[in-house]
Design an enzyme around this catalytic site. Structure first.
Site, PDB file in Angstrom:
ATOM      1  N   TYR A  56       0.854  -1.205   0.000  1.00 54.14           N
ATOM      2  CA  TYR A  56       0.000   0.000   0.000  1.00 54.14           C
ATOM      3  C   TYR A  56       0.875   1.234   0.000  1.00 54.14           C
ATOM      4  O   TYR A  56       1.759   1.366   0.845  1.00 54.14           O
ATOM      5  CB  TYR A  56      -0.910   0.017   1.242  1.00 54.14           C
ATOM      6  CG  TYR A  56      -2.353  -0.175   0.856  1.00 54.14           C
ATOM      7  CD1 TYR A  56      -2.960   0.723  -0.011  1.00 54.14           C
ATOM      8  CD2 TYR A  56      -3.099  -1.246   1.342  1.00 54.14           C
ATOM      9  CE1 TYR A  56      -4.281   0.544  -0.397  1.00 54.14           C
ATOM     10  CE2 TYR A  56      -4.419  -1.425   0.962  1.00 54.14           C
ATOM     11  CZ  TYR A  56      -5.003  -0.522   0.090  1.00 54.14           C
ATOM     12  OH  TYR A  56      -6.295  -0.701  -0.297  1.00 54.14           O
ATOM     13  N   GLU A  58      -0.429   4.771  -0.631  1.00 51.62           N
ATOM     14  CA  GLU A  58      -1.211   5.989  -0.897  1.00 51.62           C
ATOM     15  C   GLU A  58      -0.351   7.225  -0.669  1.00 51.62           C
ATOM     16  O   GLU A  58       0.386   7.307   0.323  1.00 51.62           O
ATOM     17  CB  GLU A  58      -2.427   6.044   0.025  1.00 51.62           C
ATOM     18  CG  GLU A  58      -3.526   5.108  -0.438  1.00 51.62           C
ATOM     19  CD  GLU A  58      -4.282   4.510   0.717  1.00 51.62           C
ATOM     20  OE1 GLU A  58      -3.627   4.073   1.677  1.00 51.62           O
ATOM     21  OE2 GLU A  58      -5.523   4.493   0.659  1.00 51.62           O
ATOM     22  N   ASP A 207      -4.829  14.191 -25.527  1.00 50.11           N
ATOM     23  CA  ASP A 207      -4.990  12.788 -25.136  1.00 50.11           C
ATOM     24  C   ASP A 207      -4.205  11.945 -26.144  1.00 50.11           C
ATOM     25  O   ASP A 207      -4.666  11.717 -27.265  1.00 50.11           O
ATOM     26  CB  ASP A 207      -6.480  12.431 -25.141  1.00 50.11           C
ATOM     27  CG  ASP A 207      -6.735  10.969 -24.793  1.00 50.11           C
ATOM     28  OD1 ASP A 207      -5.766  10.179 -24.803  1.00 50.11           O
ATOM     29  OD2 ASP A 207      -7.897  10.606 -24.528  1.00 50.11           O
ATOM     30  N   THR A 233      -2.151   6.295 -22.387  1.00 53.45           N
ATOM     31  CA  THR A 233      -2.123   4.953 -21.812  1.00 53.45           C
ATOM     32  C   THR A 233      -0.740   4.374 -22.092  1.00 53.45           C
ATOM     33  O   THR A 233      -0.071   4.755 -23.056  1.00 53.45           O
ATOM     34  CB  THR A 233      -3.196   4.039 -22.415  1.00 53.45           C
ATOM     35  OG1 THR A 233      -3.141   4.139 -23.831  1.00 53.45           O
ATOM     36  CG2 THR A 233      -4.577   4.406 -21.933  1.00 53.45           C
ATOM     37  N   LYS A 236      -0.670   0.719 -25.205  1.00 58.20           N
ATOM     38  CA  LYS A 236      -1.017   0.635 -26.637  1.00 58.20           C
ATOM     39  C   LYS A 236       0.287   0.680 -27.440  1.00 58.20           C
ATOM     40  O   LYS A 236       1.097  -0.238 -27.310  1.00 58.20           O
ATOM     41  CB  LYS A 236      -1.972   1.770 -27.004  1.00 58.20           C
ATOM     42  CG  LYS A 236      -3.340   1.685 -26.273  1.00 58.20           C
ATOM     43  CD  LYS A 236      -4.325   2.711 -26.793  1.00 58.20           C
ATOM     44  CE  LYS A 236      -5.702   2.566 -26.183  1.00 58.20           C
ATOM     45  NZ  LYS A 236      -5.859   3.274 -24.889  1.00 58.20           N
ATOM     46  N   ARG A 242      -0.742  -2.458 -18.759  1.00 56.54           N
ATOM     47  CA  ARG A 242      -2.038  -1.774 -18.847  1.00 56.54           C
ATOM     48  C   ARG A 242      -2.101  -0.654 -17.808  1.00 56.54           C
ATOM     49  O   ARG A 242      -1.929  -0.907 -16.614  1.00 56.54           O
ATOM     50  CB  ARG A 242      -3.127  -2.819 -18.575  1.00 56.54           C
ATOM     51  CG  ARG A 242      -4.550  -2.395 -18.772  1.00 56.54           C
ATOM     52  CD  ARG A 242      -5.400  -3.603 -19.019  1.00 56.54           C
ATOM     53  NE  ARG A 242      -5.037  -4.210 -20.290  1.00 56.54           N
ATOM     54  CZ  ARG A 242      -5.431  -3.755 -21.482  1.00 56.54           C
ATOM     55  NH1 ARG A 242      -6.249  -2.723 -21.563  1.00 56.54           N
ATOM     56  NH2 ARG A 242      -5.043  -4.334 -22.593  1.00 56.54           N
TER      57      ARG A 242
HETATM   58  N1  DSN Z   1     -10.546   0.851 -25.739  1.00 56.48           N
HETATM   59  C1  DSN Z   1      -9.559   1.767 -26.266  1.00 56.48           C
HETATM   60  C2  DSN Z   1      -9.345   1.549 -27.709  1.00 56.48           C
HETATM   61  O1  DSN Z   1      -9.490   0.423 -28.154  1.00 56.48           O
HETATM   62  O2  DSN Z   1      -9.021   2.462 -28.439  1.00 56.48           O
HETATM   63  C3  DSN Z   1      -9.876   3.154 -25.971  1.00 56.48           C
HETATM   64  O3  DSN Z   1     -10.041   3.280 -24.610  1.00 56.48           O
END
Ligand code: DSN
Length: 426
Positions: A56, A58, A207, A233, A236, A242
């Protein structure tokens, strides 16, 4: 790679081990063309599966609420330093559990409930957290949406309508202007958004969930230092675990950090933060620059081979890792749903997607979104992209014929095994 099927998990819980083994087999023997997915390295997975899952933490490094955080502090500082160096940012928050929480934290930190935010429409390529009425973002803030220009025969349409962005910004005076998409195949230049934001006194959030890895690898322009805040993110094109992250100018650091914790989240996932640190180091290496450019080259090759098969490409082509197909030119009866399901049965994994001004519902759609990040990681190149386009064409010309699907599935399996993302080290 055999950790799913051997070792302590297989001994203590063979039921879960079996499922994970089957998923590993699925990933190795079918084509992963979902544009938002990738194959992380064994090092990223090792950090994800580490003892930090027990801790933990925080708060933030040096300001935790519980004891015993000396190594959590060390790893989180390392992740922050690495990602700041990677993108040239003043400040980083690596705690967001996902891109959605990163986006929400920016709104929470820099706007008040009811404030106007200008962002891309979901059905034209935006994201749920860009103000969809079913998302908490759309329920809490007053979103005004821009979209893309109309399609044209020359393939110069379906681009973000910057005239509309400016007109809406002048009329609505938003607190924040958001650039960024989830289904859009062109480079997004942050500079015109910056100019519009300055003209109307808005904050500018970029974004970068989809292109983060392309930006890190130098294949797309870097919005850091142009936008006030950049969210993304890590799983990707960036090929990490993730999760999400936020980069911002120093003046917004306090507000952003407070919005993530204690505003939105509780204990950070320090094992995932350790894996983010690993991924940020991997993305800073020259091989990753090569990778990012290969992803774009492969998408262009896949797109042009699919155009030869008779599909219409939304925007007429691609400059990033995605290809978006308008299926109607290929077969006016074929829906995105039917195409996705047939391709799935043939071992080709992708997702249906609405195209701009789609007459069909988001559940059915007239489009498919394909992406090259994962199979480029596996080592595929332009030659394999041409093969994949031909396999997709064969499936979708005969999508109700299970014999055709089974034949393609065998060919897909052989192709994938020649480009195994997780070859057994033994
Ligand atoms: N689910 C993601 C995507 O496939 O682009 C976006 O959050």
């Amino acid at each position: 790679m055999s950790f799913e099927m051997t070792g302590p998990l297989a001994t203590s819980d063979p039921e879960v081990a079996k499922i994970l083994g089957e998923e590993l087999d699925r990933q190795r023997t079918t084509l992963q063309l979902i544009a938002s997915e990738n194959f992380t390295s064994p090092a990223v997975m090792a950090a994800t599966a580490s003892v930090l899952t027990n801790k933990y933490s925080e708060g933030y490094p040096g300001r935790r609420y519980y004891g015993g955080n000396v190594f959590a502090d060390e790893v989180e500082d390392l992740a922050r330093d690495r990602v700041k160096a990677l993108f040239g940012a003043d400040h980083a928050n690596v705690q967001p559990h996902a891109g959605a929480s990163a986006n929400l934290a920016v709104y929470l930190g820099l706007a008040s409930a009811g404030d106007t935010i200008l962002a891309m429409r979901l059905d034209q390529g935006g994201h749920l957290t860009h103000g969809s009425p079913v998302s908490i973002t759309g329920k809490t803030y007053r979103f005004v949406s821009y979209g893309v220009t109309p399609a044209d025969d020359a393939g110069t349409g379906e681009r973000i309508d910057m005239d509309l962005v400016r007109d809406l910004a002048i009329r609505e005076r938003p607190r924040i202007i958001v650039a960024g998409t989830t289904a859009y195949t062109r480079i997004i230049d942050p500079q015109p958004f910056r100019e519009i934001a300055d003209e109307v006194g808005a904050l500018f959030m970029f974004d970068a969930a989809h292109p983060a890895g392309l930006i890190a690898g130098g294949a797309h322009p870097n919005p850091v230092g142009v936008a006030d805040v950049v969210t993304f993110t890590t799983h990707k094109t960036l090929r990490g675990p993730r999760g999400g992250a936020i980069l911002c100018n120093a003046e917004y650091a306090k507000a952003i950090d407070a919005a993530i914790f204690p505003g939105l989240q509780g204990g950070p996932l320090e094992h995932i933060i350790a894996a983010k640190a690993v991924a940020f180091a991997e993305a800073s290496r020259p091989e990753f620059t090569t990778y990012a450019h290969e992803v774009v080259k492969n998408a262009a090759a896949l797109g042009s081979a699919l155009a030869t098969e008779g599909f219409r490409l939304v925007t007429g082509g691609t400059e990033n890792h995605q290809v978006i197909l308008d299926l109607r030119a290929f077969d006016s009866e074929l829906t995105g749903k039917a195409a996705q399901e047939a391709l799935d049965r043939a071992g080709i994994t992708c997702n249906r997607n609405q195209i701009p001004d789609d007459p069909r519902s988001p559940f059915v759609t007239s489009g498919l979104r394909l992406g090259t990040p994962a199979e480029t990681t596996a080592g595929m190149g332009v030659e394999q992209m041409a093969t994949i386009a031909s396999l997709i064409g064969r499936v979708l010309r005969d999508y109700e014929n299970e014999e055709t699907l089974a034949k393609v599935r065998d060919e897909v399996r052989s192709l994938c095994l020649a480009f195994d993302p997780y070859p057994d080290p033994n």
